[in-house]
Design an enzyme around this catalytic site. Structure first.
Site, PDB file in Angstrom:
ATOM      1  N   SER A  39       0.829  -1.207   0.000  1.00  0.00           N
ATOM      2  CA  SER A  39       0.000   0.000   0.000  1.00  0.00           C
ATOM      3  C   SER A  39       0.862   1.254   0.000  1.00  0.00           C
ATOM      4  O   SER A  39       2.079   1.208   0.197  1.00  0.00           O
ATOM      5  CB  SER A  39      -0.932   0.028   1.218  1.00  0.00           C
ATOM      6  OG  SER A  39      -0.289   0.601   2.341  1.00  0.00           O
ATOM      7  N   ILE A  40       0.197   2.385  -0.171  1.00  0.00           N
ATOM      8  CA  ILE A  40       0.848   3.701  -0.171  1.00  0.00           C
ATOM      9  C   ILE A  40       1.486   4.014   1.181  1.00  0.00           C
ATOM     10  O   ILE A  40       2.380   4.854   1.286  1.00  0.00           O
ATOM     11  CB  ILE A  40      -0.191   4.785  -0.546  1.00  0.00           C
ATOM     12  CG1 ILE A  40       0.482   6.107  -0.942  1.00  0.00           C
ATOM     13  CG2 ILE A  40      -1.189   4.999   0.596  1.00  0.00           C
ATOM     14  CD1 ILE A  40      -0.483   7.115  -1.542  1.00  0.00           C
ATOM     15  N   LYS A  41       1.030   3.326   2.232  1.00  0.00           N
ATOM     16  CA  LYS A  41       1.495   3.641   3.586  1.00  0.00           C
ATOM     17  C   LYS A  41       2.947   3.225   3.840  1.00  0.00           C
ATOM     18  O   LYS A  41       3.534   3.653   4.843  1.00  0.00           O
ATOM     19  CB  LYS A  41       0.576   2.988   4.610  1.00  0.00           C
ATOM     20  CG  LYS A  41      -0.854   3.505   4.569  1.00  0.00           C
ATOM     21  CD  LYS A  41      -0.952   4.967   4.932  1.00  0.00           C
ATOM     22  CE  LYS A  41      -2.405   5.405   5.074  1.00  0.00           C
ATOM     23  NZ  LYS A  41      -2.533   6.793   5.515  1.00  0.00           N
ATOM     24  N   ASP A  42       3.528   2.415   2.966  1.00  0.00           N
ATOM     25  CA  ASP A  42       4.968   2.137   3.091  1.00  0.00           C
ATOM     26  C   ASP A  42       5.761   3.437   3.057  1.00  0.00           C
ATOM     27  O   ASP A  42       6.789   3.585   3.725  1.00  0.00           O
ATOM     28  CB  ASP A  42       5.448   1.253   1.932  1.00  0.00           C
ATOM     29  CG  ASP A  42       5.007  -0.185   2.068  1.00  0.00           C
ATOM     30  OD1 ASP A  42       4.251  -0.494   3.000  1.00  0.00           O
ATOM     31  OD2 ASP A  42       5.424  -1.008   1.229  1.00  0.00           O
ATOM     32  N   GLY A  45       5.564   5.131   6.417  1.00  0.00           N
ATOM     33  CA  GLY A  45       6.273   4.318   7.397  1.00  0.00           C
ATOM     34  C   GLY A  45       7.758   4.617   7.368  1.00  0.00           C
ATOM     35  O   GLY A  45       8.395   4.817   8.407  1.00  0.00           O
TER      36      GLY A  45
END
Length: 273
Positions: A39-42, A45
């Site tokens: 996902s884009i959340k990497d 993070g």
């Protein structure tokens, strides 16, 4: 040069949708599921942890704590696993089992809390994470909802990628909003490049974001929605509403219908946000 899996975060492809009726427009999707964590959340993070390392908020051997609906937890867990940090994820109990297992598989501890309570309740996932960070020595609260590194990841990396991939030819960018970091960071970049580019929020029915954008005010009535990871019962600190030009409210039924159509007709497994 970083030769770990972290070096493969970002630079995801853009794909032109072929089978949808989009009238005179051309519709492109950014395939953020091609990031290592899916996902884009990497992106956030990595940026949140690197910025905390630079500032000294996160020291070697420290513990990272975060409240997340799932994808941010996976992104943080991926980076924490490679960099050797302990991670505790506080997650609402309505999140999908595969996200929970993914985070646990990366070595993180998962604390499930109630999804039927709002901000200010002791078991609300963000309030619980904040309390834990105050109680655990040597811990760092990632706090995607308030941390400016969230938006920074998208201003410095996601938006410039799209700008180059689209040959600097963009009329509108449509985004779901969870923490607000994606639309804020990308909005900052695109408005600097061309103020005429429209930033549009796609918001689940029951969320307060659309009203806040369109009406300038909102009230939360306790509504729930099934789409994971986007929509809010409050306005996060990271979210800059002044960058959003319009908002569209989308029902769970319509969201799931289009997600299935995208998979069946384009071969793209989109979501769960």
């Amino acid at each position: 040069m970083d030769n770990s899996i972290l070096s493969h975060i970002g630079n995801t492809p853009i794909y032109k949708i072929q089978s949808f009726d989009v009238g005179p427009c051309e519709l492109f999707v950014k395939l953020e599921n091609q990031n290592p964590g899916g996902s884009i959340k990497d992106r956030i993070g990595l940026t949140i942890i690197e910025e905390a390392e630079k500032s000294g908020e996160l020291l070697p051997g420290g513990t990272i704590i975060e409240a997340t609906a799932g994808n941010t937890g996976i992104g943080l867990a991926l980076v924490a696993a490679i960099k050797g940090y302990k991670l505790i994820i506080v997650m609402p109990d309505k999140m999908s089992r595969d996200k929970i297992l993914h985070v646990k598989g990366l070595g993180a501890e998962v604390v499930l809390t109630r999804s039927d309570v709002g901000k200010g309740h002791p078991e609300y996932f963000q309030d619980l994470a904040k309390r834990m960070s105050e109680e655990i020595e040597g811990s760092f609260l990632a706090s995607q909802f308030t941390n400016p590194a969230n938006a920074l990841a998208h201003k410095n990396f996601t938006a410039p990628e799209i700008w180059e991939q689209m040959d600097k030819n963009i009329d509108a960018v449509v985004l779901g909003i969870g923490s607000g970091g994606t639309i804020t960071g990308m909005g900052q970049f695109f408005k600097e490049k061309d103020p005429k580019i429209q930033m549009i929020a796609a918001d689940p029915e029951g969320s307060v974001i659309a009203d806040a954008v369109i009406k300038g005010s909102y009230s939360f009535d306790g509504a729930t929605w099934l789409v994971e990871g986007i929509g809010e019962d409050f306005i996060p600190d990271v979210l800059d509403l002044s960058l959003i030009d319009d908002a569209v409210t989308v029902s769970d039924k319509e969201a799931f219908r289009v997600a299935r159509k995208l998979l069946k007709e384009e071969g793209i497994l989109a979501g769960s946000s």
